[in-house]
Design a protein around this motif. Structure first.
Motif, PDB file in Angstrom:
ATOM      1  N   HIS A 130      92.935  98.903  20.868  1.00  0.00           N
ATOM      2  CA  HIS A 130      92.768  98.487  22.202  1.00  0.00           C
ATOM      3  C   HIS A 130      94.142  97.705  22.761  1.00  0.00           C
ATOM      4  N   LYS A 131      94.373  98.336  23.971  1.00  0.00           N
ATOM      5  CA  LYS A 131      95.550  97.738  24.504  1.00  0.00           C
ATOM      6  C   LYS A 131      95.759  96.021  24.563  1.00  0.00           C
ATOM      7  N   TRP A 132      94.684  95.619  24.669  1.00  0.00           N
ATOM      8  CA  TRP A 132      94.773  93.916  24.788  1.00  0.00           C
ATOM      9  C   TRP A 132      94.412  93.386  23.457  1.00  0.00           C
ATOM     10  N   GLY A 133      93.803  94.256  22.407  1.00  0.00           N
ATOM     11  CA  GLY A 133      93.362  93.645  21.278  1.00  0.00           C
ATOM     12  C   GLY A 133      92.090  93.166  21.386  1.00  0.00           C
ATOM     13  N   GLU A 134      91.376  93.781  22.170  1.00  0.00           N
ATOM     14  CA  GLU A 134      89.947  93.089  22.644  1.00  0.00           C
ATOM     15  C   GLU A 134      88.886  93.466  21.503  1.00  0.00           C
ATOM     16  N   SER A 135      88.048  92.321  21.252  1.00  0.00           N
ATOM     17  CA  SER A 135      87.243  92.103  20.209  1.00  0.00           C
ATOM     18  C   SER A 135      86.048  91.601  20.392  1.00  0.00           C
ATOM     19  N   LEU A 136      84.769  91.933  19.879  1.00  0.00           N
ATOM     20  CA  LEU A 136      83.702  91.215  20.088  1.00  0.00           C
ATOM     21  C   LEU A 136      83.550  89.879  19.672  1.00  0.00           C
ATOM     22  N   TRP A 137      84.614  89.641  18.766  1.00  0.00           N
ATOM     23  CA  TRP A 137      84.670  88.140  18.284  1.00  0.00           C
ATOM     24  C   TRP A 137      85.140  87.066  18.997  1.00  0.00           C
ATOM     25  N   PHE A 138      86.188  87.521  19.819  1.00  0.00           N
ATOM     26  CA  PHE A 138      86.723  86.587  20.610  1.00  0.00           C
ATOM     27  C   PHE A 138      86.767  86.942  22.082  1.00  0.00           C
ATOM     28  N   PRO A 139      86.582  85.788  22.825  1.00  0.00           N
ATOM     29  CA  PRO A 139      86.378  86.389  24.465  1.00  0.00           C
ATOM     30  C   PRO A 139      87.590  86.559  24.982  1.00  0.00           C
ATOM     31  N   THR A 140      87.477  87.522  25.925  1.00  0.00           N
ATOM     32  CA  THR A 140      88.797  87.993  26.890  1.00  0.00           C
ATOM     33  C   THR A 140      89.122  87.088  27.933  1.00  0.00           C
ATOM     34  N   ILE A 141      90.252  86.430  27.612  1.00  0.00           N
ATOM     35  CA  ILE A 141      90.630  85.104  28.524  1.00  0.00           C
ATOM     36  C   ILE A 141      91.757  85.535  29.279  1.00  0.00           C
ATOM     37  N   HIS A 142      92.368  86.782  29.205  1.00  0.00           N
ATOM     38  CA  HIS A 142      93.503  86.952  30.139  1.00  0.00           C
ATOM     39  C   HIS A 142      92.955  87.859  31.252  1.00  0.00           C
ATOM     40  N   GLU A 143      93.268  87.139  32.612  1.00  0.00           N
ATOM     41  CA  GLU A 143      92.765  87.703  33.747  1.00  0.00           C
ATOM     42  C   GLU A 143      93.184  89.342  33.764  1.00  0.00           C
ATOM     43  N   ALA A 144      94.210  89.440  33.509  1.00  0.00           N
ATOM     44  CA  ALA A 144      94.782  90.889  33.471  1.00  0.00           C
ATOM     45  C   ALA A 144      94.169  91.754  32.440  1.00  0.00           C
ATOM     46  N   ALA A 145      93.680  91.432  31.456  1.00  0.00           N
ATOM     47  CA  ALA A 145      93.024  92.214  30.505  1.00  0.00           C
ATOM     48  C   ALA A 145      91.459  92.489  31.012  1.00  0.00           C
ATOM     49  N   ARG A 146      90.720  91.671  31.875  1.00  0.00           N
ATOM     50  CA  ARG A 146      89.549  91.948  32.245  1.00  0.00           C
ATOM     51  C   ARG A 146      89.144  93.202  32.803  1.00  0.00           C
ATOM     52  N   PRO A 147      89.909  93.645  33.999  1.00  0.00           N
ATOM     53  CA  PRO A 147      89.547  94.991  34.582  1.00  0.00           C
ATOM     54  C   PRO A 147      89.880  96.205  33.540  1.00  0.00           C
ATOM     55  N   GLU A 148      90.772  96.016  32.351  1.00  0.00           N
ATOM     56  CA  GLU A 148      90.878  97.159  31.672  1.00  0.00           C
ATOM     57  C   GLU A 148      90.086  97.005  30.183  1.00  0.00           C
ATOM     58  N   GLY A 149      89.070  96.128  30.300  1.00  0.00           N
ATOM     59  CA  GLY A 149      88.266  95.818  29.243  1.00  0.00           C
ATOM     60  C   GLY A 149      87.061  96.379  29.146  1.00  0.00           C
ATOM     61  N   SER A 150      86.514  96.289  28.025  1.00  0.00           N
ATOM     62  CA  SER A 150      84.909  97.149  27.942  1.00  0.00           C
ATOM     63  C   SER A 150      84.015  96.123  28.543  1.00  0.00           C
ATOM     64  N   TRP A 151      84.132  94.941  29.052  1.00  0.00           N
ATOM     65  CA  TRP A 151      83.219  94.343  29.736  1.00  0.00           C
ATOM     66  C   TRP A 151      83.914  93.486  30.950  1.00  0.00           C
ATOM     67  N   PRO A 152      84.418  94.341  31.974  1.00  0.00           N
ATOM     68  CA  PRO A 152      84.977  93.869  33.000  1.00  0.00           C
ATOM     69  C   PRO A 152      84.247  92.953  34.120  1.00  0.00           C
ATOM     70  N   HIS A 153      82.922  93.223  33.755  1.00  0.00           N
ATOM     71  CA  HIS A 153      81.928  92.506  34.712  1.00  0.00           C
ATOM     72  C   HIS A 153      81.652  91.147  34.226  1.00  0.00           C
ATOM     73  N   LEU A 154      82.101  90.454  33.010  1.00  0.00           N
ATOM     74  CA  LEU A 154      82.074  89.335  32.604  1.00  0.00           C
ATOM     75  C   LEU A 154      83.448  88.465  32.352  1.00  0.00           C
ATOM     76  N   ASP A 155      83.033  87.382  32.902  1.00  0.00           N
ATOM     77  CA  ASP A 155      84.507  86.628  32.781  1.00  0.00           C
ATOM     78  C   ASP A 155      84.148  85.405  31.772  1.00  0.00           C
ATOM     79  N   GLU A 156      84.801  85.679  30.717  1.00  0.00           N
ATOM     80  CA  GLU A 156      84.316  85.153  29.536  1.00  0.00           C
ATOM     81  C   GLU A 156      85.505  84.007  29.200  1.00  0.00           C
ATOM     82  N   ARG A 157      85.992  83.423  30.258  1.00  0.00           N
ATOM     83  CA  ARG A 157      86.929  82.346  30.320  1.00  0.00           C
ATOM     84  C   ARG A 157      85.978  81.060  30.465  1.00  0.00           C
ATOM     85  N   PHE A 158      84.691  81.339  30.761  1.00  0.00           N
ATOM     86  CA  PHE A 158      83.864  80.419  31.066  1.00  0.00           C
ATOM     87  C   PHE A 158      82.639  80.560  30.455  1.00  0.00           C
TER      88      PHE A 158
END
Length: 122
Positions: free
Chosen positions: A7-35
């Motif tokens: 995955h371009k951003w190294g996305e993983s189920l084990w760690f939350p996606t925290i980079h705002e730029a990664a969220r739209p390109e991730g598998s879970w763009p509807h979730l803001d895992e920074r919170f």
């Protein structure tokens, strides 16, 4: 591997996606895992997906019988008992770096719980 190497951003189920730029390109763009709420919702979605597999008595293959693989498959068996579980590894036994007695104990436990094991698989 904890990070998604494909995955371009190294996305993983084990760690939350925290980079705002990664969220739209991730598998879970509807979730803001920074919170906390976003992380909680992600966990509940994954739980629901596994629960649906459990209801179908689906077959699950876990590749790698090290610490994480063994922990993951035994937790799946505990919380989702209808799943048909199999674990494989390239090494001759589970929990490679541990003493043979520990690996044998673990193997007996998985057999008792109906988890199929295959070793020396390459």
């Amino acid at each position: 591997c904890n990070f998604g190497v494909f995955h371009k951003w190294g996305e993983s189920l084990w760690f939350p996606t925290i980079h705002e730029a990664a969220r739209p390109e991730g598998s879970w763009p509807h979730l803001d895992e920074r919170f906390l709420e976003g992380r909680r919702r992600h966990i509940l979605e994954e739980y629901s997906a596994i629960q649906q597999l459990n209801e179908k008595s689906a077959q699950i293959l876990v590749v790698g019988a090290g610490f994480i693989g063994v922990e993951w498959i035994t937790e799946l068996q505990h919380f989702f008992p209808k799943l048909k579980l199999t674990i494989i590894d390239a090494l001759p036994q589970c929990l490679g770096p541990l003493p043979a007695k520990a690996a044998a104990y673990c193997s007996r436990y998985m057999q008792k719980k109906g988890i199929k094991e295959f070793y020396n698989m390459k």
